[in-house]
Design a protein around this motif. Structure first.
Motif, PDB file in Angstrom:
ATOM      1  N   VAL A 142      14.554  61.474  49.137  1.00  0.00           N
ATOM      2  CA  VAL A 142      14.516  60.472  48.071  1.00  0.00           C
ATOM      3  C   VAL A 142      13.192  59.697  48.038  1.00  0.00           C
ATOM      4  CG1 VAL A 142      15.501  58.553  49.430  1.00  0.00           C
ATOM      5  CG2 VAL A 142      15.922  58.651  46.989  1.00  0.00           C
ATOM      6  N   GLY A 149      21.441  59.744  51.019  1.00  0.00           N
ATOM      7  CA  GLY A 149      22.504  59.098  51.803  1.00  0.00           C
ATOM      8  C   GLY A 149      21.958  58.222  52.921  1.00  0.00           C
ATOM      9  N   GLY A 200      23.318  61.662  59.216  1.00  0.00           N
ATOM     10  CA  GLY A 200      22.077  62.435  59.142  1.00  0.00           C
ATOM     11  C   GLY A 200      22.079  63.341  57.915  1.00  0.00           C
ATOM     12  N   ASN A 201      20.904  63.926  57.617  1.00  0.00           N
ATOM     13  CA  ASN A 201      20.840  64.739  56.401  1.00  0.00           C
ATOM     14  C   ASN A 201      21.192  66.203  56.635  1.00  0.00           C
ATOM     15  OD1 ASN A 201      18.489  65.697  57.581  1.00  0.00           O
ATOM     16  ND2 ASN A 201      17.168  64.337  56.400  1.00  0.00           N
ATOM     17  N   LEU A 223      18.669  64.204  48.540  1.00  0.00           N
ATOM     18  CA  LEU A 223      19.294  63.595  49.722  1.00  0.00           C
ATOM     19  C   LEU A 223      19.073  62.087  49.643  1.00  0.00           C
ATOM     20  CD1 LEU A 223      17.944  66.086  52.424  1.00  0.00           C
ATOM     21  CD2 LEU A 223      20.145  66.141  51.248  1.00  0.00           C
ATOM     22  N   LYS A 272       8.254  55.211  53.774  1.00  0.00           N
ATOM     23  CA  LYS A 272       9.137  55.082  54.939  1.00  0.00           C
ATOM     24  C   LYS A 272       9.090  53.663  55.512  1.00  0.00           C
ATOM     25  CE  LYS A 272      10.105  59.572  55.477  1.00  0.00           C
ATOM     26  NZ  LYS A 272      11.457  60.062  55.194  1.00  0.00           N
ATOM     27  N   GLN A 315      19.778  55.287  55.088  1.00  0.00           N
ATOM     28  CA  GLN A 315      19.870  53.828  54.997  1.00  0.00           C
ATOM     29  C   GLN A 315      18.510  53.156  54.897  1.00  0.00           C
ATOM     30  OE1 GLN A 315      22.629  53.446  58.454  1.00  0.00           O
ATOM     31  NE2 GLN A 315      23.765  52.181  57.018  1.00  0.00           N
ATOM     32  N   THR A 322      16.308  52.289  57.093  1.00  0.00           N
ATOM     33  CA  THR A 322      16.247  51.108  57.970  1.00  0.00           C
ATOM     34  C   THR A 322      14.814  50.636  58.190  1.00  0.00           C
ATOM     35  OG1 THR A 322      16.439  52.640  59.802  1.00  0.00           O
ATOM     36  CG2 THR A 322      18.404  51.393  59.241  1.00  0.00           C
ATOM     37  N   ARG A 323      13.862  51.587  58.221  1.00  0.00           N
ATOM     38  CA  ARG A 323      12.473  51.170  58.469  1.00  0.00           C
ATOM     39  C   ARG A 323      11.949  50.318  57.327  1.00  0.00           C
ATOM     40  NH1 ARG A 323      10.178  57.003  59.698  1.00  0.00           N
ATOM     41  NH2 ARG A 323      12.101  57.538  58.619  1.00  0.00           N
ATOM     42  N   GLN A 328      28.321  62.039  51.680  1.00  0.00           N
ATOM     43  CA  GLN A 328      28.191  62.661  53.002  1.00  0.00           C
ATOM     44  C   GLN A 328      29.124  61.991  54.021  1.00  0.00           C
ATOM     45  OE1 GLN A 328      23.938  60.970  53.997  1.00  0.00           O
ATOM     46  NE2 GLN A 328      24.919  61.606  55.887  1.00  0.00           N
TER      47      GLN A 328
HETATM   48  P1  UTP Z   1      14.865  59.606  56.848  1.00  0.00           P
HETATM   49  O1  UTP Z   1      14.948  60.441  58.054  1.00  0.00           O
HETATM   50  O2  UTP Z   1      13.525  59.096  56.469  1.00  0.00           O
HETATM   51  O3  UTP Z   1      15.895  58.413  56.994  1.00  0.00           O
HETATM   52  O4  UTP Z   1      15.513  60.431  55.659  1.00  0.00           O
HETATM   53  P2  UTP Z   1      16.149  57.135  56.102  1.00  0.00           P
HETATM   54  O5  UTP Z   1      17.572  56.781  56.305  1.00  0.00           O
HETATM   55  O6  UTP Z   1      15.725  57.328  54.683  1.00  0.00           O
HETATM   56  O7  UTP Z   1      15.191  56.032  56.708  1.00  0.00           O
HETATM   57  P3  UTP Z   1      15.149  55.341  58.160  1.00  0.00           P
HETATM   58  O8  UTP Z   1      14.843  56.454  59.142  1.00  0.00           O
HETATM   59  O9  UTP Z   1      16.493  54.722  58.388  1.00  0.00           O
HETATM   60  O10 UTP Z   1      14.068  54.354  58.014  1.00  0.00           O
HETATM   61  C1  UTP Z   1      14.927  61.518  55.031  1.00  0.00           C
HETATM   62  C2  UTP Z   1      15.791  61.844  53.831  1.00  0.00           C
HETATM   63  O11 UTP Z   1      17.110  62.180  54.239  1.00  0.00           O
HETATM   64  C3  UTP Z   1      18.057  61.340  53.601  1.00  0.00           C
HETATM   65  C4  UTP Z   1      17.296  60.086  53.221  1.00  0.00           C
HETATM   66  O12 UTP Z   1      17.957  59.407  52.166  1.00  0.00           O
HETATM   67  C5  UTP Z   1      15.953  60.673  52.851  1.00  0.00           C
HETATM   68  O13 UTP Z   1      15.980  61.209  51.551  1.00  0.00           O
HETATM   69  N1  UTP Z   1      19.177  61.060  54.525  1.00  0.00           N
HETATM   70  C6  UTP Z   1      18.929  60.582  55.764  1.00  0.00           C
HETATM   71  C7  UTP Z   1      20.452  61.278  54.075  1.00  0.00           C
HETATM   72  O14 UTP Z   1      20.684  61.695  52.928  1.00  0.00           O
HETATM   73  N2  UTP Z   1      21.479  61.012  54.949  1.00  0.00           N
HETATM   74  C8  UTP Z   1      21.281  60.539  56.196  1.00  0.00           C
HETATM   75  O15 UTP Z   1      22.261  60.316  56.927  1.00  0.00           O
HETATM   76  C9  UTP Z   1      19.970  60.321  56.618  1.00  0.00           C
END
Ligand code: UTP
Length: 408
Positions: free
Chosen positions: A234, A98, A204-205, A96, A386, A100, A102-103, A178
């Motif tokens: 990831v 996809g 979202g994932n 996964l 994170k 961003q 952001t943190r 996605q």
């Molecule tokens: P997180 O919930 O940690 O989100 O994703 P994030 O986007 O990596 O980081 P923040 O919250 O913005 O800081 C957990 C996993 O889900 C994937 C991320 O790439 C990570 O592997 N993910 C998250 C997706 O593939 N798609 C999404 O829309 C959101």
């Protein structure tokens, strides 16, 4: 969709500000904007203010785990069963990627983060290297699916190509993209990220399997004979992928899914915990737990709600195919959302300024009839990146990499 149709559609939902710059746009930009407006899912916006109701939980009960000691006892048997499944081509891996991040505040895909110190070592590279260990052991390539988003697909695919897929066999790699959802301000008005573009972000994932299906990859999986998918995040640099012992244990347990979990470091650790909800597996977030749930212990002093998720699941494809059209709850998440202001200037906020809409993979667990809760040693398998500093950061992950003898 014509301008008039777009205006009518937006007006009925109080979103006509999205056409504010229409007259300034060239033909192509107008097409992009009208296309985005035609695709908008307004039902998401109606959820604002309704969020708590959306995610109400049923009756919760604790769920134990197949413990480290129990796994150790049967390790050889599990590993053998797992390796056989992999050699028979029944296991695929799904990354996964996809999100961003952001943190972390990186302006490129998280997997492109260089975690190395005396040499370059990218997150993607380390994950591929972890997967290659199993490929070597099994003597068989594992189909490797990588989910990106519209925002990072180009960067991600180019990066893999430039690095020759980090030694993985290109024929076994499948990228898919996605879906996106609009981002809104606190009043539910959709943000714009450019004069011709709505602000959208990955949804979202939770949508990973339906996106895989939309990309036409279910046929591919059938053709390859894949029966199980190991789906993982990831950002955990110690992630074990297609771990034969985990695969074997889930098969032996006769479960339709498995989830790797770690014993909580302390009762208040901010992790989602695997439990039972109305008799079915489910994940309760730390902020959804009562004080009593957080602190209750069994006769041996072990926390009852003890096992935190690390975002590493094994799903049976047959079961996923059955639920692919069922809708997951939508989570409304506060985030920092770049937007153009009333003067048409791009603003990158320092603080959260609105909501994004996300479905989460953890909610899929509740759609499963059962789930093997499989304990792993956090010092060997859990080093998520994170945040910029402190807990779950690059710094803390490097400490753990050192302890695990990784050369970086
Ligand atoms: P997180 O919930 O940690 O989100 O994703 P994030 O986007 O990596 O980081 P923040 O919250 O913005 O800081 C957990 C996993 O889900 C994937 C991320 O790439 C990570 O592997 N993910 C998250 C997706 O593939 N798609 C999404 O829309 C959101």
């Amino acid at each position: 969709m014509t301008y008039e149709e777009a205006l009518a559609r937006l007006t009925s939902h109080g979103q006509e500000h999205l056409l504010k710059y229409y007259e300034e746009l060239n033909h192509e930009e107008k097409e992009v904007l009208l296309g985005q407006i035609a695709d908008l899912d307004f039902s998401l916006l109606e959820l604002i203010g309704d969020g708590a109701k959306q995610n109400e939980k049923g009756k919760l009960e604790p769920l134990g785990a197949l413990t480290l000691a129990e796994i150790e006892e049967k390790k050889d048997m599990y590993e053998k069963a797992g390796l056989e499944a992999i050699q028979a081509g029944k296991v695929g891996a799904v990354l996964l990627a996809g999100g961003q991040g952001t943190r972390l505040g990186l302006d490129k895909p998280k997997g492109m983060l260089n975690v190395g110190v005396h040499k370059e070592l990218y997150l993607f590279e380390q994950l591929v290297s972890n997967l290659l260990e199993v490929v070597k052991k099994a003597g068989a390539w594992i189909p490797f699916f990588i989910m990106t988003s519209e925002k990072n697909n180009e960067d991600t695919t180019r990066f893999f190509e430039e690095h020759n897929y980090f030694g993985y066999n290109r024929e076994y790699i499948y990228f898919f993209i996605q879906e996106m959802a609009p981002s809104v301000d606190y009043d539910g008005k959709i943000y714009m990220e450019d004069k011709y573009k709505l602000s959208v972000s990955p949804n979202g994932n939770g949508g990973w399997f339906s996106s895989l299906a939309k990309a036409g990859l279910l046929d591919k999986m059938k053709e390859l004979g894949i029966e199980w998918l190991n789906t993982f995040a990831v950002d955990n640099v110690l992630q074990k992928i297609a771990d034969p012992v985990f695969v074997g244990a889930t098969l032996e347990a006769g479960c339709v899914c498995g989830a790797k979990v770690v014993a909580k470091a302390d009762p208040n650790e901010k992790v989602g915990v695997l439990c039972l909800e109305d008799g079915k597996p489910s994940i309760v977030e730390y902020y959804e737990m009562t004080d009593e749930m957080i602190h209750s212990r069994d006769a041996e002093g072990k926390l009852l709600y003890n096992y935190g998720m690390i975002l590493n699941y094994l799903f049976e494809v047959k079961t996923l195919s059955k639920i692919v059209n069922e809708s997951l709850p939508v989570h409304i998440v506060e985030k920092k959302i770049p937007f153009i202001n009333e003067n048409g200037k791009l603003v990158k906020p320092e603080e959260p300024n609105g909501y994004k809409f996300e479905t989460l993979i953890l909610d899929m667990i509740h759609m499963m009839d059962n789930c093997l809760s499989y304990e792993v040693d956090r010092s060997r398998e859990f080093a998520p990146i994170k945040n910029r500093t402190g807990v779950d950061s690059l710094e803390s992950a490097r400490e753990m990499m050192k302890k695990n003898g990784i050369d970086f």
